[in-house]
Design an enzyme around this catalytic site. Structure first.
Site, mmCIF file in Angstrom:
data_model
loop_
_atom_site.group_PDB
_atom_site.id
_atom_site.type_symbol
_atom_site.label_atom_id
_atom_site.label_comp_id
_atom_site.label_asym_id
_atom_site.label_seq_id
_atom_site.Cartn_x
_atom_site.Cartn_y
_atom_site.Cartn_z
ATOM 1 N N ASP A 97 0.682 -1.321 -0.063
ATOM 2 C CA ASP A 97 -0.021 0.011 0.159
ATOM 3 C C ASP A 97 0.646 1.335 -0.132
ATOM 4 O O ASP A 97 0.714 2.075 -0.664
ATOM 5 C CB ASP A 97 -0.840 -0.126 1.088
ATOM 6 C CG ASP A 97 -0.214 -0.422 2.556
ATOM 7 O OD1 ASP A 97 0.932 -0.577 2.518
ATOM 8 O OD2 ASP A 97 -1.175 -0.494 3.385
ATOM 9 N N ASP A 100 6.855 4.131 3.280
ATOM 10 C CA ASP A 100 7.119 4.934 4.156
ATOM 11 C C ASP A 100 8.504 5.170 4.864
ATOM 12 O O ASP A 100 9.476 5.728 3.929
ATOM 13 C CB ASP A 100 6.285 4.800 5.500
ATOM 14 C CG ASP A 100 6.103 5.858 6.529
ATOM 15 O OD1 ASP A 100 6.329 6.979 6.072
ATOM 16 O OD2 ASP A 100 6.038 5.447 7.778
ATOM 17 N N LYS A 128 6.005 7.887 0.538
ATOM 18 C CA LYS A 128 5.986 9.209 1.430
ATOM 19 C C LYS A 128 7.419 9.359 1.515
ATOM 20 O O LYS A 128 8.144 8.895 2.801
ATOM 21 C CB LYS A 128 5.342 8.803 2.644
ATOM 22 C CG LYS A 128 4.427 9.889 3.365
ATOM 23 C CD LYS A 128 4.009 9.239 4.861
ATOM 24 C CE LYS A 128 2.756 8.849 5.083
ATOM 25 N NZ LYS A 128 2.284 8.653 6.416
ATOM 26 N N PHE A 149 -0.822 11.039 7.925
ATOM 27 C CA PHE A 149 -1.119 9.614 8.288
ATOM 28 C C PHE A 149 -2.411 9.497 7.249
ATOM 29 O O PHE A 149 -3.367 10.177 7.396
ATOM 30 C CB PHE A 149 -1.526 9.230 9.589
ATOM 31 C CG PHE A 149 -1.407 7.552 9.788
ATOM 32 C CD1 PHE A 149 -0.377 7.195 10.057
ATOM 33 C CD2 PHE A 149 -2.883 7.042 9.772
ATOM 34 C CE1 PHE A 149 -0.676 5.859 10.346
ATOM 35 C CE2 PHE A 149 -2.866 5.878 9.999
ATOM 36 C CZ PHE A 149 -1.676 4.974 10.117
ATOM 37 N N VAL A 150 -2.474 8.272 6.427
ATOM 38 C CA VAL A 150 -3.499 8.243 5.597
ATOM 39 C C VAL A 150 -4.400 6.910 5.724
ATOM 40 O O VAL A 150 -3.774 5.972 6.390
ATOM 41 C CB VAL A 150 -2.972 8.139 4.096
ATOM 42 C CG1 VAL A 150 -2.337 9.562 3.742
ATOM 43 C CG2 VAL A 150 -2.085 7.089 3.805
ATOM 44 N N ARG A 162 -10.278 0.585 6.616
ATOM 45 C CA ARG A 162 -9.635 -0.167 5.227
ATOM 46 C C ARG A 162 -10.592 -0.274 4.128
ATOM 47 O O ARG A 162 -10.307 -0.558 2.980
ATOM 48 C CB ARG A 162 -9.296 -1.683 5.451
ATOM 49 C CG ARG A 162 -8.072 -1.775 6.600
ATOM 50 C CD ARG A 162 -7.378 -3.091 6.706
ATOM 51 N NE ARG A 162 -6.866 -3.416 7.913
ATOM 52 C CZ ARG A 162 -5.228 -3.083 7.674
ATOM 53 N NH1 ARG A 162 -4.879 -2.563 6.944
ATOM 54 N NH2 ARG A 162 -4.638 -3.618 9.046
HETATM 55 P P1 5GP Z 1 7.687 1.572 6.391
HETATM 56 O O1 5GP Z 1 8.359 -0.121 6.731
HETATM 57 O O2 5GP Z 1 8.058 1.790 4.796
HETATM 58 O O3 5GP Z 1 8.029 2.390 7.240
HETATM 59 O O4 5GP Z 1 6.209 1.263 6.566
HETATM 60 C C1 5GP Z 1 5.430 0.592 5.633
HETATM 61 C C2 5GP Z 1 4.225 -0.040 6.467
HETATM 62 O O5 5GP Z 1 3.779 1.014 7.291
HETATM 63 C C3 5GP Z 1 2.933 0.316 5.211
HETATM 64 O O6 5GP Z 1 2.790 -1.191 4.551
HETATM 65 C C4 5GP Z 1 2.085 0.494 6.060
HETATM 66 O O7 5GP Z 1 1.273 -0.473 6.552
HETATM 67 C C5 5GP Z 1 2.293 1.400 7.485
HETATM 68 N N1 5GP Z 1 2.128 2.671 7.008
HETATM 69 C C6 5GP Z 1 3.077 3.776 6.775
HETATM 70 N N2 5GP Z 1 2.552 5.014 6.851
HETATM 71 C C7 5GP Z 1 1.196 4.763 6.890
HETATM 72 C C8 5GP Z 1 0.076 5.632 6.899
HETATM 73 O O8 5GP Z 1 0.208 6.910 6.510
HETATM 74 N N3 5GP Z 1 -0.993 4.932 7.006
HETATM 75 C C9 5GP Z 1 -1.301 3.741 7.161
HETATM 76 N N4 5GP Z 1 -2.510 3.384 7.304
HETATM 77 N N5 5GP Z 1 -0.430 3.130 7.480
HETATM 78 C C10 5GP Z 1 1.151 3.267 6.998
HETATM 79 MG MG MG Z 2 1.774 -2.485 5.348
#
Ligand code: 5GP
Ligand code: MG
Length: 177
Positions: A97, A100, A128, A149-150, A162
């Site tokens: 999805d 981040d 992001k 945060f989305v 969701r």
């Molecule tokens: P990363 O490991 O890149 O920091 O994070 C990835 C995971 O964090 C994504 O697959 C998602 O599950 C969660 N995540 C990161 N940012 C957001 C956000 O703004 N909203 C939501 N709902 N989940 C996020």
């Molecule tokens: Mg995830």
């Protein structure tokens, strides 16, 4: 937190996913691959994306959890993983999805490469970049989003939202019941 504004409508998402699917299709040029959908958030995007792909594909799933201590991050851990025959020696496209910090996908890349994939690519609906703490870049991405945060279209806030057809920004306010 409560729902703020709509960032991407159902129609925005539909047309961007269609364009993204064309890019992905072109890359595989009819050769088969295994799509690994990252649970839970990536499942709605995956379902819409793969219906627009034309190469022969296998569908698999992975789940990664990270136990975060405050905001300093934690160690990702595999909760669910494709079987060996689904990935070894195969071209693998991981679909998630949102990208981040990059920790989740960098970790999955390392584990999948270790498991002997022939090619590793990633496709994320949202990116992001302002939050990145690794040098991870997605091969295919839908929309860039600011540091909010989305939720919606697979993404949750505290387990909810969701099922929203649009993607919304959350803002500080009342908590969900
Ligand atoms: P990363 O490991 O890149 O920091 O994070 C990835 C995971 O964090 C994504 O697959 C998602 O599950 C969660 N995540 C990161 N940012 C957001 C956000 O703004 N909203 C939501 N709902 N989940 C996020
Ligand atoms: Mg995830």
């Amino acid at each position: 937190m409560e729902i703020g504004g709509v960032l991407f409508t159902e129609a925005d998402i539909r047309s961007r996913v269609a364009a993204l699917a064309e890019e992905v299709d072109e890359h595989y040029a009819g050769e088969s691959c295994t799509v690994v959908s990252v649970l839970k958030g990536g499942c709605l995007f995956t379902a819409d994306l793969i219906r627009r792909l034309t190469m022969p594909l296998y569908l698999s799933f992975a789940a990664v959890s990270s136990y975060r201590s405050g905001t300093t991050g934690g160690n990702p851990r595999i909760e669910f993983f494709p079987t060996d025959h689904e990935i070894r020696g195969r071209r693998v496209l991981v679909v998630d999805d949102i990208l981040d910090t990059g920790r989740t996908l960098a970790f999955l890349r390392d584990v999948l490469v270790e498991a002997g994939v022939k090619e590793f690519k990633t496709c994320v609906l949202l990116d992001k970049p302002s939050r990145r703490i690794t040098d991870f870049q997605a091969d295919f991405r839908g929309f860039e989003v600011p540091d909010v945060f989305v939720a919606g279209y697979g993404l949750d806030y505290a387990g909810r939202y969701r099922n929203l057809p649009d993607i919304v920004g959350m803002r500080p306010g009342i908590s969900p019941q």
